[in-house]
Design a protein around this motif. Structure first.
Motif, PDB file in Angstrom:
ATOM      1  N   ASP A   1      27.847  -0.611 -24.208  1.00  0.00           N
ATOM      2  CA  ASP A   1      26.708  -0.757 -23.302  1.00  0.00           C
ATOM      3  C   ASP A   1      26.711   0.433 -22.336  1.00  0.00           C
ATOM      4  O   ASP A   1      27.678   0.617 -21.597  1.00  0.00           O
ATOM      5  CB  ASP A   1      26.867  -2.083 -22.544  1.00  0.00           C
ATOM      6  N   SER A   2      25.642   1.248 -22.367  1.00  0.00           N
ATOM      7  CA  SER A   2      25.527   2.391 -21.439  1.00  0.00           C
ATOM      8  C   SER A   2      26.701   3.338 -21.533  1.00  0.00           C
ATOM      9  O   SER A   2      27.185   3.849 -20.531  1.00  0.00           O
ATOM     10  CB  SER A   2      25.437   1.918 -19.979  1.00  0.00           C
ATOM     11  N   ILE A   3      27.181   3.555 -22.758  1.00  0.00           N
ATOM     12  CA  ILE A   3      28.398   4.347 -22.885  1.00  0.00           C
ATOM     13  C   ILE A   3      28.141   5.791 -22.477  1.00  0.00           C
ATOM     14  O   ILE A   3      27.141   6.393 -22.838  1.00  0.00           O
ATOM     15  CB  ILE A   3      28.960   4.221 -24.308  1.00  0.00           C
ATOM     16  N   ALA A   4      29.051   6.335 -21.643  1.00  0.00           N
ATOM     17  CA  ALA A   4      28.872   7.680 -21.086  1.00  0.00           C
ATOM     18  C   ALA A   4      29.858   8.646 -21.720  1.00  0.00           C
ATOM     19  O   ALA A   4      31.031   8.320 -21.883  1.00  0.00           O
ATOM     20  CB  ALA A   4      29.102   7.626 -19.582  1.00  0.00           C
ATOM     21  N   ASP A   5      29.376   9.825 -22.052  1.00  0.00           N
ATOM     22  CA  ASP A   5      30.268  10.831 -22.610  1.00  0.00           C
ATOM     23  C   ASP A   5      30.888  11.657 -21.481  1.00  0.00           C
ATOM     24  O   ASP A   5      30.436  11.615 -20.334  1.00  0.00           O
ATOM     25  CB  ASP A   5      29.500  11.731 -23.592  1.00  0.00           C
ATOM     26  N   VAL A   6      31.910  12.436 -21.829  1.00  0.00           N
ATOM     27  CA  VAL A   6      32.637  13.272 -20.868  1.00  0.00           C
ATOM     28  C   VAL A   6      31.701  14.119 -20.003  1.00  0.00           C
ATOM     29  O   VAL A   6      31.863  14.180 -18.791  1.00  0.00           O
ATOM     30  CB  VAL A   6      33.542  14.259 -21.655  1.00  0.00           C
ATOM     31  N   ILE A   7      30.711  14.737 -20.644  1.00  0.00           N
ATOM     32  CA  ILE A   7      29.839  15.641 -19.882  1.00  0.00           C
ATOM     33  C   ILE A   7      29.038  14.893 -18.827  1.00  0.00           C
ATOM     34  O   ILE A   7      28.527  15.489 -17.894  1.00  0.00           O
ATOM     35  CB  ILE A   7      28.867  16.414 -20.819  1.00  0.00           C
ATOM     36  N   GLU A   8      28.944  13.568 -18.977  1.00  0.00           N
ATOM     37  CA  GLU A   8      28.173  12.803 -17.986  1.00  0.00           C
ATOM     38  C   GLU A   8      29.031  12.299 -16.821  1.00  0.00           C
ATOM     39  O   GLU A   8      28.513  11.678 -15.903  1.00  0.00           O
ATOM     40  CB  GLU A   8      27.467  11.616 -18.664  1.00  0.00           C
ATOM     41  N   ILE A   9      30.332  12.593 -16.838  1.00  0.00           N
ATOM     42  CA  ILE A   9      31.202  12.127 -15.740  1.00  0.00           C
ATOM     43  C   ILE A   9      30.693  12.612 -14.369  1.00  0.00           C
ATOM     44  O   ILE A   9      30.581  11.817 -13.434  1.00  0.00           O
ATOM     45  CB  ILE A   9      32.685  12.512 -15.963  1.00  0.00           C
ATOM     46  N   PRO A  10      30.336  13.908 -14.217  1.00  0.00           N
ATOM     47  CA  PRO A  10      29.866  14.352 -12.899  1.00  0.00           C
ATOM     48  C   PRO A  10      28.568  13.666 -12.454  1.00  0.00           C
ATOM     49  O   PRO A  10      28.269  13.609 -11.263  1.00  0.00           O
ATOM     50  CB  PRO A  10      29.627  15.861 -13.084  1.00  0.00           C
ATOM     51  N   ILE A  11      27.802  13.139 -13.401  1.00  0.00           N
ATOM     52  CA  ILE A  11      26.558  12.442 -13.034  1.00  0.00           C
ATOM     53  C   ILE A  11      26.845  10.979 -12.736  1.00  0.00           C
ATOM     54  O   ILE A  11      26.413  10.424 -11.731  1.00  0.00           O
ATOM     55  CB  ILE A  11      25.518  12.528 -14.186  1.00  0.00           C
ATOM     56  N   GLY A  12      27.625  10.334 -13.621  1.00  0.00           N
ATOM     57  CA  GLY A  12      27.849   8.896 -13.513  1.00  0.00           C
ATOM     58  C   GLY A  12      28.787   8.490 -12.398  1.00  0.00           C
ATOM     59  O   GLY A  12      28.548   7.513 -11.685  1.00  0.00           O
ATOM     60  N   PHE A  13      29.878   9.243 -12.244  1.00  0.00           N
ATOM     61  CA  PHE A  13      30.912   8.902 -11.266  1.00  0.00           C
ATOM     62  C   PHE A  13      30.346   8.808  -9.839  1.00  0.00           C
ATOM     63  O   PHE A  13      30.518   7.788  -9.170  1.00  0.00           O
ATOM     64  CB  PHE A  13      32.000   9.985 -11.367  1.00  0.00           C
ATOM     65  N   PRO A  14      29.612   9.838  -9.357  1.00  0.00           N
ATOM     66  CA  PRO A  14      29.080   9.752  -7.989  1.00  0.00           C
ATOM     67  C   PRO A  14      28.099   8.596  -7.803  1.00  0.00           C
ATOM     68  O   PRO A  14      28.051   7.976  -6.746  1.00  0.00           O
ATOM     69  CB  PRO A  14      28.360  11.094  -7.797  1.00  0.00           C
ATOM     70  N   ARG A  15      27.323   8.307  -8.855  1.00  0.00           N
ATOM     71  CA  ARG A  15      26.365   7.191  -8.742  1.00  0.00           C
ATOM     72  C   ARG A  15      27.084   5.858  -8.628  1.00  0.00           C
ATOM     73  O   ARG A  15      26.612   4.939  -7.974  1.00  0.00           O
ATOM     74  CB  ARG A  15      25.455   7.157  -9.973  1.00  0.00           C
ATOM     75  N   ALA A  16      28.217   5.740  -9.309  1.00  0.00           N
ATOM     76  CA  ALA A  16      28.981   4.487  -9.237  1.00  0.00           C
ATOM     77  C   ALA A  16      29.597   4.317  -7.847  1.00  0.00           C
ATOM     78  O   ALA A  16      29.623   3.231  -7.288  1.00  0.00           O
ATOM     79  CB  ALA A  16      30.070   4.476 -10.299  1.00  0.00           C
ATOM     80  N   VAL A  17      30.077   5.428  -7.283  1.00  0.00           N
ATOM     81  CA  VAL A  17      30.782   5.352  -5.996  1.00  0.00           C
ATOM     82  C   VAL A  17      29.800   5.231  -4.822  1.00  0.00           C
ATOM     83  O   VAL A  17      30.017   4.476  -3.887  1.00  0.00           O
ATOM     84  CB  VAL A  17      31.712   6.587  -5.827  1.00  0.00           C
ATOM     85  N   PHE A  18      28.703   5.990  -4.887  1.00  0.00           N
ATOM     86  CA  PHE A  18      27.698   5.951  -3.794  1.00  0.00           C
ATOM     87  C   PHE A  18      26.315   5.633  -4.367  1.00  0.00           C
ATOM     88  O   PHE A  18      25.444   6.510  -4.406  1.00  0.00           O
ATOM     89  CB  PHE A  18      27.642   7.306  -3.067  1.00  0.00           C
ATOM     90  N   PRO A  19      26.087   4.397  -4.795  1.00  0.00           N
ATOM     91  CA  PRO A  19      24.845   4.098  -5.496  1.00  0.00           C
ATOM     92  C   PRO A  19      23.587   4.377  -4.670  1.00  0.00           C
ATOM     93  O   PRO A  19      22.543   4.683  -5.228  1.00  0.00           O
ATOM     94  CB  PRO A  19      24.963   2.611  -5.852  1.00  0.00           C
ATOM     95  N   LYS A  20      23.692   4.292  -3.343  1.00  0.00           N
ATOM     96  CA  LYS A  20      22.468   4.393  -2.547  1.00  0.00           C
ATOM     97  C   LYS A  20      22.382   5.667  -1.696  1.00  0.00           C
ATOM     98  O   LYS A  20      21.417   5.875  -0.980  1.00  0.00           O
ATOM     99  CB  LYS A  20      22.349   3.160  -1.635  1.00  0.00           C
ATOM    100  N   ASN A  21      23.413   6.505  -1.769  1.00  0.00           N
ATOM    101  CA  ASN A  21      23.421   7.668  -0.873  1.00  0.00           C
ATOM    102  C   ASN A  21      23.369   8.976  -1.662  1.00  0.00           C
ATOM    103  O   ASN A  21      24.372   9.447  -2.185  1.00  0.00           O
ATOM    104  CB  ASN A  21      24.679   7.610  -0.002  1.00  0.00           C
ATOM    105  N   MET A  22      22.167   9.571  -1.726  1.00  0.00           N
ATOM    106  CA  MET A  22      21.979  10.778  -2.534  1.00  0.00           C
ATOM    107  C   MET A  22      22.818  11.950  -2.028  1.00  0.00           C
ATOM    108  O   MET A  22      23.312  12.753  -2.802  1.00  0.00           O
ATOM    109  CB  MET A  22      20.493  11.204  -2.524  1.00  0.00           C
TER     110      MET A  22
END
Length: 280
Positions: A143-164
Motif C-alpha cells: 500500500d503506497s509503497i515508496a522507492d528509495v528515490i522518494e525518501i526525501p519527499i516522503g520522510f519530511p511529509r511523515a514527520v511534518f505533515p502540516k508544516n511546509m
C-alpha cells in the motif's frame, strides 16, 4: 462474541497480537498455533499511530489471522546499520522461531517496502538459515509503497505533515544526508531497493496506489509491477483517483476492502464471509 485480544512486545519494534491467551515466553519461543491459523506481518508507515494500524489489524483478525506489527522510528530509517537492519533481523528471528505458522502474509505500507527489502537482504546473505521463512510466505500486499528515490519527499511529509517550511528544511537535510552518509545509510537504501525489485519471494502481490500520491507514485509502482510480472510474480493493482499517501483505506473503505478480500480469496485465506459482507 468478542474474543480477547492478547498483545505482546517481541521487541521494541515488533508487537504480536493474537486472539488466544498466550504467554510472552511462548511468543518468544514458539506460539502454539490453533487450527493452522495464518500469520499477517504488517510493515507500518513512518510515525503511524497504533489506532490507525489497528483498523487494518482488525480486517485480518476477523478472518482468523494472528498479527505481527513491525514499526520503524525515523532515526532507524536514517541510520540503517544501527536501526532498520536490526529490526529486520528481529523480525526474521521471530518468524524463524514461530515455524508453526505455515502461511505468512505480508502487508506493507510506504517505507514498509524498504523494511522488507532489508529483511530480504539478510535472507539472501544466509539462505540456509532463512529458507524456511520464505517457503511459508503465501502473498504480499503493498500500500503506497515508496522507492528509495522518494525518501526525501516522503520522510519530511511523515514527520511534518502540516508544516511546509519544516518539510522543505528536512528534505534538504535528507538530500545532504544521503549524499554524505553513503556508507552508513544510502548504500542500504539502494541495496534494499535492488533486492526488493528482484522478487526473491515470488508469491502473488496486490498493489494499492493513488494517482495523487507524490511519495508512492503510480509510475514507480507500475515499474515494480512490470519487473515482478516479468519474473513470474502474479500481480494485481488497484489505482485510486485521489487519496493521500497511506490513506486509500480511509477515503475508499469499501473499494479497498473489496479488493483486499478478493485477493485473500484467491489465496484461500478467507474464513469468515459474514464479516466481509458486513463491511461491503
Amino acid at each position: 462474541m468478542a474474543r480477547m485480544l492478547s498483545s505482546h512486545h517481541v521487541s521494541k519494534n515488533i508487537e504480536f497480537l493474537t486472539q488466544d491467551n498466550v504467554s510472552s515466553k511462548s511468543v518468544a519461543r514458539n506460539v502454539n498455533v490453533v487450527n493452522n491459523r495464518p500469520l499477517l506481518v504488517i510493515l507500518t508507515w513512518l510515525l503511524s499511530k497504533r489506532r490507525h494500524v489497528m483498523k487494518f489489524v482488525n480486517l485480518y483478525m476477523e478472518q482468523g489471522f494472528d498479527v505481527a506489527v513491525v514499526s520503524l522510528a525515523p532515526w532507524q530509517l536514517m541510520w540503517p546499520a544501527k536501526g532498520s537492519r536490526l529490526v529486520a533481523a528481529d523480525l526474521l528471528t521471530f518468524l524463524k522461531q514461530n515455524e508453526n505458522y505455515q502461511q505468512i502474509l505480508l502487508h506493507g505500507f510506504s517505507v514498509g517496502g524498504y523494511m522488507w527489502g532489508e529483511a530480504l537482504d539478510l535472507i539472501q546473505s544466509d539462505k540456509e538459515k532463512y529458507s524456511s521463512i520464505t517457503d511459508r510466505i503465501v502473498g504480499q500486499v503493498w500500500d503506497s509503497i515508496a522507492d528509495v528515490i522518494e525518501i526525501p519527499i516522503g520522510f519530511p511529509r511523515a514527520v511534518f505533515p502540516k508544516n511546509m517550511m519544516l518539510q522543505s528544511m528536512l528534505r534538504k537535510y535528507i538530500e545532504y544526508h544521503m549524499k554524505t552518509f553513503h556508507e552508513q545509510s544510502t548504500q542500504y537504501y539502494i541495496r534494499s531497493s535492488q533486492v526488493f525489485y528482484t522478487a526473491n519471494v515470488r508469491v502473488p502481490a496486490l498493489f494499492f496506489v493513488s494517482k495523487t500520491d507524490p511519495v508512492g507514485t503510480v509510475t514507480s509502482n507500475m515499474n515494480l509491477r512490470d519487473t515482478w510480472e516479468s519474473l513470474g510474480v502474479k500481480t494485481y493493482v488497484k489505482i485510486f483517483e485521489k487519496s493521500p499517501h497511506v490513506a486509500h483505506y480511509y477515503i475508499y473503505p469499501k473499494e479497498y476492502v473489496a479488493e483486499l478480500y478478493a485477493f485473500l480469496q484467491k489465496l484461500n485465506l478467507i474464513q469468515n464471509e459474514e464479516k466481509i459482507k458486513a463491511r461491503l
